[in-house]
Enzyme design. Structure first.
Site, short mmCIF file in Angstrom:
data_model
loop_
_atom_site.label_atom_id
_atom_site.label_comp_id
_atom_site.label_asym_id
_atom_site.label_seq_id
_atom_site.Cartn_x
_atom_site.Cartn_y
_atom_site.Cartn_z
N ASP A 1 0.88 -1.16 0.00
CA ASP A 1 0.00 0.00 0.00
C ASP A 1 0.93 1.22 0.00
O ASP A 1 2.12 1.11 0.33
CB ASP A 1 -0.95 0.00 1.20
CG ASP A 1 -2.14 0.94 0.96
OD1 ASP A 1 -2.06 1.78 0.03
OD2 ASP A 1 -3.15 0.84 1.68
C1 BGC Z 1 -5.01 3.30 0.13
C2 BGC Z 1 -5.11 2.35 -1.04
C3 BGC Z 1 -4.93 3.10 -2.32
C4 BGC Z 1 -3.59 3.83 -2.30
C5 BGC Z 1 -3.32 4.64 -3.54
C6 BGC Z 1 -3.75 4.14 0.08
O1 BGC Z 1 -3.79 5.14 1.05
O2 BGC Z 1 -5.05 2.58 1.35
O3 BGC Z 1 -6.34 1.69 -1.01
O4 BGC Z 1 -5.04 2.25 -3.42
O5 BGC Z 1 -3.57 4.73 -1.19
O6 BGC Z 1 -4.16 5.75 -3.62
#
Ligand code: BGC
Length: 649
Positions: free
Chosen positions: A228
């Protein structure tokens, strides 16, 4: 970009510096092409629609508008996996148009608590339902040549403290609940899986070798594990665990890898294992790029989104005021011009076109009706309920704006919303409350004062057309809840479980959602799987027989009303005399049946052996305890219609 007629590169063709660069993004949203040597893939959010950022003249990023689909919550409420596949295919078309290689979704985390801010992005409290919807969404997108990122792996079930909290979960609970949606979704072979921010049992998920090993045993072909955004804290540890791609780029991680390599703390094979997986992913994506073509027009995609929103709307209460007849006078108040909300955070989508208000959508279907409306939010008119005086139907639209990064402040509606509902209901006995919320709501303060309640969720760009179709009976109310709506937050065991700054103890174990509420139904307002239809159905002739590898279940479903409608047959399994703790019953199959007035159909489902098993930590595997099992054909977790028994060996 590497040409497809060139021999594909392997780790041995790259220098250590190049390998290290490949193991992270080039920037926030793209992989590193190593100066054109390999394909550069774009990753964009997901999952409610595509959120592709583009830079303006000053280099600042803005989101490209895109079709906004109903949220995962609404999708799951359709109980129709074909609609998840359709949504995956439609979102894939948007990705193809926007040059996106990997869509960052879907999310299959279980709804352990109604308070999680991201529940609208997740499917269900039940692992089978969440897994099947995740799998079908992934299959839809991947079959159309668009990669997916199944997220957030794993045990990330609330937003509070998500960057540092350790979810403390026992092994059986992990195996039977939290890992299952990933296991099922992996049947569709997602290109990537995204690790979550949190720790599980004290180890950061970006470094969790043990859970990665289990995850890889679910995958048919080796996909890549992606972090993530910003979840990597120790790149050396995460490499050794097998995290392939760190997102976004981090200078610190790159130099940590270099130093560790020079000191001999990581070996060539540590690097190469991840590099090979990334190279094969990039070649796969590159090959797809050349072939993929848009299948559906924008209008067709919007109609699909509308269909999902229609099927996912749940009618929770109806004393007979719905459907609204043409010619009835109607008031629409509350957040009427809050036309659209797709959830906050990374899943937000800027819709790519005009959005109708609910009163516009209703007017189109009720040409003979007088429809008046007022928005209490933008107009600040708290006395707008007066509009409902004397109207045949008084619709009040309420909602909550759930999102990423924090949990819901309350399970109840805001005080203003509650006051508004009560004022309206005091003067109009035909008050219909429409809820636009990302998860279960505590309705106890006003439920018995109103004539109807409709949970519409975040319905996306065509949500109001879909809502109008259900409110007027143009289509049946066909949605069913994918989570339990209990009588308040404190009823959920997870809300009473131990939690401090660093630790979230999953002490309720398997007793999540209906797996707990089945034993205390008085705590529940609307059970898991519940939803009213305008039609009426009967079940009969339930038969269960042993088959190779499991059991076959057949039953008849009949529409005993005068209108067409949809029923969801839910098959639960219950072990009569278990040798270990087992929840009262568990959902093991389901089927949505659309029937014309008076029509009857026989349905057949297969229950694999696994449907009867539990995860034995004593024997490290799935076990069926020989004995008698009950197979229950239900309309929802509360209404058990038919029962049959079967002996398993
Ligand atoms: C989120 C993800 C997301 C990523 C990119 C993170 O903060 O938890 O679900 O895909 O950011 O935006």
């Amino acid at each position: 970009m590497g040409h497809s007629n060139q021999k594909p590169l392997h780790a041995c063709d790259l220098s250590v510096e190049e390998k290290i660069l490949l193991l992270a993004g080039r920037d926030f949203w793209n992989t590193n092409s190593l100066g054109g040597k390999v394909f550069e893939a774009n990753l964009s959010d997901g999952p409610v629609g595509v959120r592709k950022p583009f830079p303006d003249e000053k280099g600042e990023l803005h989101d490209l508008p895109s079709i906004a689909y109903p949220s995962a919550e609404v999708l799951a409420q359709t109980w129709d996996p074909a609609l998840a596949r359709l949504t995956g295919e439609c979102v894939a078309d948007d990705c193809i148009e926007k040059g996106v290689d990997i869509l960052l979704g879907p999310g299959v985390n279980l709804k352990r608590t109604p308070m999680c801010g991201r529940n609208f992005e997740y499917f269900s409290e039940d692992p089978l339902l969440a897994g099947v919807f995740g799998r079908e969404y992934i299959a839809g997108a991947e079959n159309r040549g668009v990669g997916t990122s199944l997220k957030h792996f794993c045990a990330n079930n609330r937003e509070y403290g998500r960057l540092y909290i350790s979810s403390e979960v026992d092994e059986r609970t992990l195996r039977e609940l939290y890992l299952v949606p990933f296991e099922i979704a992996c049947e569709a072979n997602p290109s990537t899986v995204m690790c979550s921010y949190n720790l599980v049992n004290g180890v950061r998920m970006s470094e969790h070798a043990k859970l990665y090993r289990i995850l890889r045993s679910f995958w048919r072909e080796d996909g890549a594990i992606v972090s993530d955004w910003g979840a990597v804290k120790d790149r050396v540890a995460s490499l050794k665990a097998g995290l392939d791609l760190e997102m976004p780029f981090s200078e610190e991680s790159a130099s940590a890898l270099k130093t560790a390599y020079e000191k001999g703390e990581i070996s060539d094979s540590d690097l190469d294992e991840c590099v090979e997986r990334l190279l094969s992913l990039l070649y796969k994506l590159q090959e797809r790029r050349g072939k993929r073509k848009v299948l559906r027009t924008r209008e067709e995609r919007l109609s699909s989104a509308e269909k999902v929103a229609e099927e996912g709307i749940v009618l929770l209460k109806n004393t007979g005021v719905l459907p609204i007849r043409n010619g009835a006078s109607v008031s629409v108040t509350g957040e009427e011009t809050n036309r659209y909300f797709a959830g906050g955070g990374s899943a937000r989508v800027i819709p790519d076109g005009e959005i109708s208000t609910l009163s516009e959508a209703l007017s189109a279907l009720l040409p003979k009706s007088e429809i008046v409306s007022a928005d209490v939010v933008s107009q600040g008119k708290m006395d707008a309920y007066r509009l409902s005086y004397g109207k045949d139907v008084a619709i009040v639209v309420c909602g909550s704006e759930d999102g990423e990064g924090s949990d819901r402040p309350s399970m109840a509606l805001s005080e203003n919303d509650v006051r508004f509902i009560l004022e309206t209901a005091k003067n109009n006995k035909n008050t219909v409350v429409v809820l636009r919320c990302g998860a279960a709501v505590d309705v106890s303060a006003w439920e018995n004062r109103v004539a109807a309640i409709v949970s519409a969720g975040y319905g996306g760009q065509r949500g109001n057309e879909a809502l109008a179709a259900v409110l007027t009976g143009k289509v049946d109310a066909a949605g069913r809840l994918a989570e339990t709506w209990a009588n308040g937050r404190e009823e959920y065991l997870s809300e009473n479980a131990y939690r401090d700054h660093n630790v979230s103890l999953y002490e309720e174990g398997l007793r999540v959602g209906y797996r707990d509420f089945d034993l205390r139904p008085e705590a529940v307002r609307y059970p898991f799987g519940f939803g009213l239809s305008y039609a009426e159905f009967s079940f009969s002739d339930l038969k269960v027989s042993r088959e190779k590898g499991g059991a076959k279940v057949t039953l008849k479903v009949k529409n005993i009303s005068k209108r067409a409608g949809s029923e969801v047959v839910q098959i639960y399994v219950r072990e009569a005399e278990p040798c270990v703790f087992r929840p009262y019953k568990e959902l093991k199959a389901f089927e949505k049946v659309r029937l014309a007035a008076g029509e009857e159909r026989e349905i057949t489902v297969f229950l694999p052996r696994r449907a009867f098993s539990y995860y034995s930590t004593a024997e490290d595997g799935w076990r069926v305890h020989a004995g008698t099992f009950e197979v229950l054909a239900c309309k929802n977790a509360r209404d058990e219609m038919l029962k049959a028994t079967i002996d398993m060996e």
